[in-house]
Design a protein around this motif. Structure first.
Motif, mmCIF file in Angstrom:
data_model
loop_
_atom_site.group_PDB
_atom_site.id
_atom_site.type_symbol
_atom_site.label_atom_id
_atom_site.label_comp_id
_atom_site.label_asym_id
_atom_site.label_seq_id
_atom_site.Cartn_x
_atom_site.Cartn_y
_atom_site.Cartn_z
ATOM 1 N N HIS A 96 -0.460 1.005 -5.338
ATOM 2 C CA HIS A 96 0.678 0.756 -4.457
ATOM 3 C C HIS A 96 1.638 1.940 -4.561
ATOM 4 O O HIS A 96 1.805 2.533 -5.635
ATOM 5 N N GLU A 168 -0.721 1.985 3.836
ATOM 6 C CA GLU A 168 0.689 1.616 3.779
ATOM 7 C C GLU A 168 1.545 2.875 3.859
ATOM 8 O O GLU A 168 1.797 3.531 2.832
ATOM 9 N N GLY A 174 9.189 -1.864 3.117
ATOM 10 C CA GLY A 174 10.488 -2.435 2.772
ATOM 11 C C GLY A 174 11.650 -1.830 3.533
ATOM 12 O O GLY A 174 12.809 -2.045 3.186
ATOM 13 N N GLY A 212 -0.089 -2.165 5.877
ATOM 14 C CA GLY A 212 1.082 -2.674 5.183
ATOM 15 C C GLY A 212 2.295 -1.822 5.484
ATOM 16 O O GLY A 212 2.210 -0.589 5.528
ATOM 17 N N SER A 214 6.413 -3.382 6.412
ATOM 18 C CA SER A 214 7.302 -4.182 7.267
ATOM 19 C C SER A 214 6.536 -4.997 8.307
ATOM 20 O O SER A 214 7.006 -5.170 9.443
ATOM 21 N N ILE A 234 1.331 -7.617 2.728
ATOM 22 C CA ILE A 234 2.649 -8.075 3.163
ATOM 23 C C ILE A 234 3.585 -8.162 1.974
ATOM 24 O O ILE A 234 3.315 -8.920 1.030
ATOM 25 N N GLY A 235 4.688 -7.429 2.015
ATOM 26 C CA GLY A 235 5.662 -7.496 0.927
ATOM 27 C C GLY A 235 6.708 -8.565 1.194
ATOM 28 O O GLY A 235 6.498 -9.750 0.939
ATOM 29 N N GLY A 236 7.850 -8.143 1.735
ATOM 30 C CA GLY A 236 9.003 -9.034 1.917
ATOM 31 C C GLY A 236 8.655 -10.365 2.577
ATOM 32 O O GLY A 236 9.106 -11.429 2.125
HETATM 33 C C1 PEP Z 1 4.238 -3.694 0.345
HETATM 34 O O1 PEP Z 1 5.008 -3.617 -0.594
HETATM 35 O O2 PEP Z 1 3.010 -3.582 0.157
HETATM 36 C C2 PEP Z 1 4.798 -3.900 1.673
HETATM 37 C C3 PEP Z 1 4.032 -3.700 2.710
HETATM 38 O O3 PEP Z 1 6.115 -4.271 1.715
HETATM 39 P P1 PEP Z 1 6.940 -4.733 3.020
HETATM 40 O O4 PEP Z 1 6.038 -5.684 3.802
HETATM 41 O O5 PEP Z 1 8.149 -5.421 2.492
HETATM 42 O O6 PEP Z 1 7.229 -3.512 3.805
#
Ligand code: PEP
Length: 253
Positions: A96, A168, A174, A212, A214, A234-236
């Motif tokens: 990551h 990503e 984020g 990945g 947002s 998917i983070g947040g």
């Molecule tokens: C992540 O941390 O892998 C990510 C995609 O975060 P976000 O969805 O919050 O952008």
């Protein structure tokens, strides 16, 4: 047919009780609402893994966010791939951008971690992505190619076939800035082309490549509709059960 995957990355969020509670909600909603063969995964902090695997591992798979490159030994504070596997995890995020940035994880180290994950029968979710500078100065294809070459292209074809790639873009993580579906598709097609050149068309066509950065319930359907996008990391949005499950369902809308 490539596997369609939505994996949540909780990062360093949620105490034990909050994590178990959120996961229970997600499992119930996925059980009631999922209407396709996509795979839902939650990558939680280590402290939750054992309980989550027992709670819902059949409906929502469990992953760790990291593992160490050695089997065991004097590495205070670290967790091995074998330990992760032993509590019922099936997946592990490797590389990551936050690990690369804040913990100085190099491609070479990530290659070792990937080998350890595979030796322990974990599916690596191997992350690659360019920074904003690299996107703006046009070097992003080169950067991604190097991350692939040094991170996973040392694997045998049989081992590489077990890896999931996550693209990503660092500038989209984020930040609320999402790559457009056209930008993401362009890169996913490029990654698939590089896999085909290194291994074979057959392996490239079978490799799941997740987007990945947002990703949310509003943009997921358009992203997942792209030819070379096979799901999301998917983070947040994975910290809200409704948002995460709506993203899991975005394949069908
Ligand atoms: C992540 O941390 O892998 C990510 C995609 O975060 P976000 O969805 O919050 O952008």
């Amino acid at each position: 047919m490539r596997k369609k995957i939505v994996a949540g990355n909780w990062k360093m969020n949620l105490d034990y009780a909050s994590g178990v509670s959120l996961f229970s909600e997600i499992v119930n909603m996925v059980r009631d609402e999922k209407n396709g063969d996509q795979i839902a995964i939650i990558c939680s902090p280590y402290i939750h893994l054992n309980s989550l695997a027992k709670l819902g591992g059949e409906v929502v798979k469990i992953g760790a966010q990291n593992c160490h490159q050695n089997d065991n030994g004097a590495f205070t504070g670290e967790i091995s791939a074998g330990m992760v596997k032993s509590v019922g995890c099936e997946y592990v995020i490797i590389g990551h951008s936050e690990r690369r940035q804040y913990f100085a994880e190099s491609n070479e180290l990530l290659a070792q971690k990937t080998v350890k994950a595979l030796e322990n029968d974990l599916t690596p979710l191997f992350c690659i992505g360019e920074t904003l500078d690299e996107r703006n100065n046009g070097s992003y294809f080169e950067v991604l190619k190097t991350q692939l070459e040094q991170g996973v292209f040392g694997l045998s074809a049989a081992d590489f076939s077990k890896v999931v790639i996550a693209y990503e873009p660092v500038w989209a993580i984020g930040t609320g800035l999402t790559a457009t579906s056209a930008q993401a598709q362009e890169v996913h097609a490029y990654i698939r082309k590089e896999i085909a050149a290194k291994y074979s068309n057959e392996i490239a066509e079978a490799t799941s490549i997740l987007y990945g950065g947002s990703c949310n319930p509003k943009n997921a359907a358009e992203l997942f509709a792209q030819q070379d996008i096979d799901g999301g990391l998917i983070g947040g949005a994975s910290l809200k059960s409704r948002d995460f499950v709506d993203i899991v369902k975005a394949f069908n809308s």
